[in-house]
Design a protein around this motif. Structure first.
Motif, PDB file in Angstrom:
ATOM      1  N   GLN A   1       0.833  -1.185   0.000  1.00 51.55           N
ATOM      2  CA  GLN A   1       0.000   0.000   0.000  1.00 51.55           C
ATOM      3  C   GLN A   1       0.878   1.249   0.000  1.00 51.55           C
ATOM      4  OE1 GLN A   1      -2.623   0.280   3.360  1.00 51.55           O
ATOM      5  NE2 GLN A   1      -3.857   1.915   2.473  1.00 51.55           N
ATOM      6  N   VAL A   2       0.337   2.318  -0.532  1.00 49.43           N
ATOM      7  CA  VAL A   2       1.072   3.568  -0.565  1.00 49.43           C
ATOM      8  C   VAL A   2       0.097   4.698  -0.219  1.00 49.43           C
ATOM      9  CG1 VAL A   2       0.666   3.791  -3.064  1.00 49.43           C
ATOM     10  CG2 VAL A   2       2.529   5.065  -1.985  1.00 49.43           C
ATOM     11  N   LEU A   3       0.557   5.644   0.557  1.00 52.37           N
ATOM     12  CA  LEU A   3      -0.237   6.836   0.864  1.00 52.37           C
ATOM     13  C   LEU A   3       0.130   7.932  -0.129  1.00 52.37           C
ATOM     14  CD1 LEU A   3       0.041   6.905   4.760  1.00 52.37           C
ATOM     15  CD2 LEU A   3      -1.785   5.936   3.344  1.00 52.37           C
ATOM     16  N   LEU A   4      -0.907   8.624  -0.610  1.00 53.58           N
ATOM     17  CA  LEU A   4      -0.708   9.646  -1.630  1.00 53.58           C
ATOM     18  C   LEU A   4      -1.274  10.976  -1.145  1.00 53.58           C
ATOM     19  CD1 LEU A   4      -1.968   7.463  -4.610  1.00 53.58           C
ATOM     20  CD2 LEU A   4       0.412   7.963  -4.043  1.00 53.58           C
ATOM     21  N   ALA A   5      -0.566  12.053  -1.423  1.00 53.83           N
ATOM     22  CA  ALA A   5      -1.017  13.377  -0.999  1.00 53.83           C
ATOM     23  C   ALA A   5      -0.882  14.348  -2.166  1.00 53.83           C
ATOM     24  CB  ALA A   5      -0.195  13.863   0.189  1.00 53.83           C
ATOM     25  N   GLU A   6      -2.031  14.863  -2.624  1.00 54.35           N
ATOM     26  CA  GLU A   6      -2.038  15.836  -3.704  1.00 54.35           C
ATOM     27  C   GLU A   6      -1.926  17.258  -3.161  1.00 54.35           C
ATOM     28  OE1 GLU A   6      -5.194  12.634  -4.787  1.00 54.35           O
ATOM     29  OE2 GLU A   6      -4.535  13.768  -3.017  1.00 54.35           O
ATOM     30  N   SER A   7      -1.363  18.128  -3.971  1.00 53.06           N
ATOM     31  CA  SER A   7      -1.290  19.549  -3.653  1.00 53.06           C
ATOM     32  C   SER A   7      -1.178  20.335  -4.958  1.00 53.06           C
ATOM     33  CB  SER A   7      -0.092  19.845  -2.746  1.00 53.06           C
ATOM     34  OG  SER A   7       1.118  19.496  -3.396  1.00 53.06           O
ATOM     35  N   GLY A   8      -1.330  21.650  -4.827  1.00 52.13           N
ATOM     36  CA  GLY A   8      -1.153  22.514  -5.988  1.00 52.13           C
ATOM     37  C   GLY A   8      -2.430  23.035  -6.611  1.00 52.13           C
ATOM     38  N   GLY A   9      -3.566  22.591  -6.102  1.00 48.86           N
ATOM     39  CA  GLY A   9      -4.819  23.086  -6.638  1.00 48.86           C
ATOM     40  C   GLY A   9      -5.070  24.532  -6.225  1.00 48.86           C
ATOM     41  N   GLY A  10      -6.105  25.108  -6.816  1.00 49.18           N
ATOM     42  CA  GLY A  10      -6.435  26.486  -6.470  1.00 49.18           C
ATOM     43  C   GLY A  10      -7.383  27.085  -7.481  1.00 49.18           C
ATOM     44  N   LEU A  11      -7.526  28.395  -7.397  1.00 44.50           N
ATOM     45  CA  LEU A  11      -8.395  29.149  -8.305  1.00 44.50           C
ATOM     46  C   LEU A  11      -7.534  29.808  -9.371  1.00 44.50           C
ATOM     47  CD1 LEU A  11     -11.153  30.420  -9.021  1.00 44.50           C
ATOM     48  CD2 LEU A  11     -10.598  32.250  -7.402  1.00 44.50           C
ATOM     49  N   VAL A  12      -7.922  29.617 -10.632  1.00 41.03           N
ATOM     50  CA  VAL A  12      -7.155  30.170 -11.742  1.00 41.03           C
ATOM     51  C   VAL A  12      -8.128  30.649 -12.811  1.00 41.03           C
ATOM     52  CG1 VAL A  12      -6.893  27.927 -12.867  1.00 41.03           C
ATOM     53  CG2 VAL A  12      -5.226  29.723 -13.323  1.00 41.03           C
ATOM     54  N   GLN A  13      -7.725  31.650 -13.554  1.00 44.44           N
ATOM     55  CA  GLN A  13      -8.575  32.140 -14.634  1.00 44.44           C
ATOM     56  C   GLN A  13      -8.446  31.227 -15.864  1.00 44.44           C
ATOM     57  OE1 GLN A  13      -7.501  36.253 -15.340  1.00 44.44           O
ATOM     58  NE2 GLN A  13      -9.141  36.959 -13.986  1.00 44.44           N
ATOM     59  N   ALA A  14      -9.488  31.217 -16.653  1.00 50.44           N
ATOM     60  CA  ALA A  14      -9.445  30.454 -17.898  1.00 50.44           C
ATOM     61  C   ALA A  14      -8.250  30.888 -18.736  1.00 50.44           C
ATOM     62  CB  ALA A  14     -10.741  30.647 -18.679  1.00 50.44           C
ATOM     63  N   GLY A  15      -7.567  29.896 -19.308  1.00 53.36           N
ATOM     64  CA  GLY A  15      -6.362  30.160 -20.065  1.00 53.36           C
ATOM     65  C   GLY A  15      -5.089  30.068 -19.244  1.00 53.36           C
ATOM     66  N   GLY A  16      -5.245  29.989 -17.941  1.00 47.58           N
ATOM     67  CA  GLY A  16      -4.094  29.928 -17.050  1.00 47.58           C
ATOM     68  C   GLY A  16      -3.549  28.518 -16.890  1.00 47.58           C
ATOM     69  N   SER A  17      -2.577  28.405 -15.973  1.00 43.03           N
ATOM     70  CA  SER A  17      -1.889  27.135 -15.754  1.00 43.03           C
ATOM     71  C   SER A  17      -1.785  26.825 -14.259  1.00 43.03           C
ATOM     72  CB  SER A  17      -0.480  27.189 -16.343  1.00 43.03           C
ATOM     73  OG  SER A  17      -0.509  27.416 -17.732  1.00 43.03           O
ATOM     74  N   LEU A  18      -1.703  25.545 -13.971  1.00 43.02           N
ATOM     75  CA  LEU A  18      -1.441  25.066 -12.617  1.00 43.02           C
ATOM     76  C   LEU A  18      -0.619  23.798 -12.723  1.00 43.02           C
ATOM     77  CD1 LEU A  18      -4.846  25.271 -10.650  1.00 43.02           C
ATOM     78  CD2 LEU A  18      -2.773  26.555 -10.147  1.00 43.02           C
ATOM     79  N   ARG A  19       0.169  23.525 -11.690  1.00 43.60           N
ATOM     80  CA  ARG A  19       0.872  22.252 -11.624  1.00 43.60           C
ATOM     81  C   ARG A  19       0.471  21.542 -10.345  1.00 43.60           C
ATOM     82  NH1 ARG A  19       7.278  20.633 -11.290  1.00 43.60           N
ATOM     83  NH2 ARG A  19       7.017  21.408  -9.151  1.00 43.60           N
ATOM     84  N   LEU A  20      -0.094  20.367 -10.498  1.00 38.85           N
ATOM     85  CA  LEU A  20      -0.468  19.540  -9.366  1.00 38.85           C
ATOM     86  C   LEU A  20       0.668  18.580  -9.041  1.00 38.85           C
ATOM     87  CD1 LEU A  20      -4.151  18.610 -10.281  1.00 38.85           C
ATOM     88  CD2 LEU A  20      -3.275  20.643  -9.124  1.00 38.85           C
ATOM     89  N   GLN A 106      -8.608  20.600  -4.972  1.00 42.71           N
ATOM     90  CA  GLN A 106      -9.624  21.302  -5.752  1.00 42.71           C
ATOM     91  C   GLN A 106      -8.975  22.231  -6.765  1.00 42.71           C
ATOM     92  OE1 GLN A 106     -13.226  21.265  -5.550  1.00 42.71           O
ATOM     93  NE2 GLN A 106     -12.983  22.457  -7.437  1.00 42.71           N
ATOM     94  N   VAL A 107      -9.436  22.133  -8.001  1.00 36.81           N
ATOM     95  CA  VAL A 107      -9.042  23.067  -9.052  1.00 36.81           C
ATOM     96  C   VAL A 107     -10.303  23.767  -9.537  1.00 36.81           C
ATOM     97  CG1 VAL A 107      -8.152  23.289 -11.400  1.00 36.81           C
ATOM     98  CG2 VAL A 107      -7.035  21.734  -9.775  1.00 36.81           C
ATOM     99  N   THR A 108     -10.287  25.089  -9.486  1.00 35.30           N
ATOM    100  CA  THR A 108     -11.427  25.876  -9.944  1.00 35.30           C
ATOM    101  C   THR A 108     -10.942  26.844 -11.012  1.00 35.30           C
ATOM    102  OG1 THR A 108     -12.468  25.731  -7.768  1.00 35.30           O
ATOM    103  CG2 THR A 108     -13.287  27.421  -9.276  1.00 35.30           C
ATOM    104  N   VAL A 109     -11.556  26.773 -12.174  1.00 42.97           N
ATOM    105  CA  VAL A 109     -11.190  27.635 -13.293  1.00 42.97           C
ATOM    106  C   VAL A 109     -12.335  28.612 -13.528  1.00 42.97           C
ATOM    107  CG1 VAL A 109     -10.463  27.751 -15.695  1.00 42.97           C
ATOM    108  CG2 VAL A 109      -9.868  25.752 -14.302  1.00 42.97           C
ATOM    109  N   SER A 110     -12.038  29.886 -13.387  1.00 43.37           N
ATOM    110  CA  SER A 110     -13.071  30.905 -13.578  1.00 43.37           C
ATOM    111  C   SER A 110     -13.042  31.407 -15.011  1.00 43.37           C
ATOM    112  CB  SER A 110     -12.857  32.061 -12.612  1.00 43.37           C
ATOM    113  OG  SER A 110     -11.616  32.697 -12.875  1.00 43.37           O
ATOM    114  N   SER A 111     -14.220  31.621 -15.567  1.00 45.64           N
ATOM    115  CA  SER A 111     -14.304  32.067 -16.967  1.00 45.64           C
ATOM    116  C   SER A 111     -14.488  33.564 -17.057  1.00 45.64           C
ATOM    117  CB  SER A 111     -15.452  31.355 -17.667  1.00 45.64           C
ATOM    118  OG  SER A 111     -16.651  31.566 -16.962  1.00 45.64           O
TER     119      SER A 111
END
Length: 111
Positions: A1-20, A106-111
């Motif tokens: 078994q392996v434990l996994l932890a995500e990070s890097g999400g957030g609020l970004v405008q359409a056309g933008g970038s994020l790295r998870l 959570q990743v939220t992309v605003s238009s």
């Protein structure tokens, strides 16, 4: 078994970038398939991208050309670089490996 932890999400405008980032609790060197999934609001969880231990990648049609999955075995980490984000990319993003899920980010992309 392996434990996994995500990070890097957030609020970004359409056309933008994020790295998870998905950090694993142990070595991923011998974990073949590592994947990203997402769950949009009110919808089922869906496949986004996968990468094998040899570096072979696979993407959902909806993200091809915009998202890039990669892995750093030395850091026990998998990444999802997301570019040209659209409102329909809004979702909770989950990392999967060795039959284990992370808690999601959570990743939220605003238009």
């Amino acid at each position: 078994q392996v434990l996994l932890a995500e990070s890097g999400g957030g609020l970004v405008q359409a056309g933008g970038s994020l790295r998870l980032t998905c950090a694993a609790s142990r070595s991923i060197l011998y974990i073949n398939a590592m994947r990203w999934y997402r769950q949009p609001p009110g919808k089922q969880r869906e496949f986004v991208a996968a990468i094998t231990s040899g570096g072979t990648t696979n993407y959902a049609d909806s993200v091809k050309g915009r998202f890039t999955i990669s892995r750093d075995n030395a850091k026990n980490t998998v990444y999802l670089q997301m570019s040209s984000l659209k409102s329909e990319d809004t979702a909770v993003y989950y990392c999967w490996a060795f039959n284990s899920w992370g808690q999601g980010t959570q990743v939220t992309v605003s238009s």
